[in-house]
Scaffold this active site. Structure first.
Site, short mmCIF file in Angstrom:
data_model
loop_
_atom_site.label_atom_id
_atom_site.label_comp_id
_atom_site.label_asym_id
_atom_site.label_seq_id
_atom_site.Cartn_x
_atom_site.Cartn_y
_atom_site.Cartn_z
N HIS A 171 0.93 -1.30 -0.05
CA HIS A 171 0.06 -0.02 0.17
C HIS A 171 1.04 1.14 0.18
O HIS A 171 1.95 1.09 0.57
CB HIS A 171 -0.83 0.21 1.22
CG HIS A 171 -2.02 -0.79 1.17
ND1 HIS A 171 -2.73 -1.58 2.28
CD2 HIS A 171 -2.94 -1.01 0.31
CE1 HIS A 171 -3.76 -1.98 2.23
NE2 HIS A 171 -3.86 -1.69 0.68
N CYS A 181 -2.16 2.89 9.18
CA CYS A 181 -3.05 1.87 8.76
C CYS A 181 -4.36 1.74 9.67
O CYS A 181 -5.27 1.36 9.15
CB CYS A 181 -2.47 0.62 8.69
SG CYS A 181 -1.23 0.12 7.61
N1 ARG Z 1 -3.34 -7.32 6.59
C1 ARG Z 1 -4.12 -6.05 5.94
C2 ARG Z 1 -3.86 -6.35 4.42
O1 ARG Z 1 -2.97 -6.89 3.98
C3 ARG Z 1 -3.13 -4.85 6.37
C4 ARG Z 1 -3.55 -3.46 5.88
C5 ARG Z 1 -2.73 -2.37 6.12
N2 ARG Z 1 -3.17 -1.23 5.67
C6 ARG Z 1 -2.55 -0.30 5.11
N3 ARG Z 1 -3.21 0.91 4.80
N4 ARG Z 1 -1.52 -0.38 4.68
O2 ARG Z 1 -4.54 -5.74 3.61
#
Ligand code: ARG
Length: 265
Positions: A163, A259
């Site tokens: 992300h 996050c």
């Molecule tokens: N386990 C989640 C995923 O892989 C973590 C999300 C983290 N969120 C972020 N905005 N980076 O989707």
């Protein structure tokens, strides 16, 4: 005052593997995750943030990562369209929350993957959209029309930084924390062209993997994961007040401070 949507970690856990940080065998400790989450909330409130808590839902272990609820600006909410089926079940809960809280909800085509504020972030007049790992580049054309705002797409090439908010953190004064190897060459050129070099801090690899870029900036305060001393030193030297918070339980899921929040205005 900055308002954030957050979700308590009652049902947080590592129940599937959709990014390289997650290993089902590396279980999170429910008590420690709860403590870390509450400490983060106290720190956010201490720097002046207002928190809106949503109801956690059993069976949705990643619902705590509200950055992925969608993207919100000017009273409009565009709920996420998750790439992985494991997280698609979250969409209805986030959408309902937006509707019940008076946002004008605009939905994307279900095949147009977009993971919300995890991938769309920037400065007030300069927005960037991460794509390839999770969100589709096509989503940014539609989002540009919805928000009447130019969005510069940035290609993410390292699955550990899946992300945009894992490797890119715009600060309130116009500075940027980022980790260049997470981007393809063209994205690095775009960043170099748009953000002057004296405003960019290249986070060292050891701190990038400690999620240094997954920080929440509220005015001159930066709430970031613990274990990032060089980033903290840079922040202090540039007029920010860093606030480290231990978040290793959430790093097991591939997330940290940013996050766990969604800016609502
Ligand atoms: N386990 C989640 C995923 O892989 C973590 C999300 C983290 N969120 C972020 N905005 N980076 O989707």
């Amino acid at each position: 005052m900055t308002r954030f949507l957050v979700c308590p970690p009652d049902y947080f856990g590592i129940e599937y593997e959709i990014n390289p940080w997650m290993r089902i065998s590396n279980a999170s400790d429910p008590q420690r995750s709860a403590q870390q989450w509450h400490a983060l909330m106290r720190q956010l409130e201490a720097v002046g943030a207002k928190l809106e808590r949503m109801e956690p839902v059993k069976g949705l272990p990643d619902l705590v990562f509200t950055a992925n609820a969608g993207f919100v600006a000017n009273g409009i909410a565009v709920p996420s369209r998750f790439r992985h089926p494991e997280r698609q079940r979250e969409e209805e809960h986030f959408t309902r929350w937006f509707i019940q809280h008076g946002f004008r909800v605009i939905t994307l085509d279900p095949t147009m993957y977009f993971e919300g504020a995890g991938d769309l972030l920037g400065f007030p007049d300069l927005w960037f959209g991460g794509y390839r790992q999770r969100s589709d580049i096509r989503a940014y054309t539609v989002l540009t029309d919805i928000f009447h705002q130019e969005i510069l797409p940035l290609e993410l090439v390292d699955s550990h930084f899946y992300h945009l908010d894992t490797c890119f953190c715009p600060l309130s004064g116009g500075e940027l924390l980022y980790y260049p190897p997470a981007f393809d060459n063209y994205a690095q050129t775009v960043i170099n062209d748009r953000v002057p070099s004296h405003r960019r801090w290249t986070v060292p690899r050891a701190e990038a993997v400690r999620f240094a870029c997954n920080a929440v900036c509220v005015d001159r305060h930066v709430v970031l994961p613990a274990g990032c001393p060089q980033t903290m030193e840079w922040l202090t030297a540039h007029g920010y007040e860093p606030h480290p918070v231990e978040l290793d339980e959430f790093m097991k899921a591939g997330g940290a401070a940013k996050c766990l929040t969604l800016a609502l205005d």
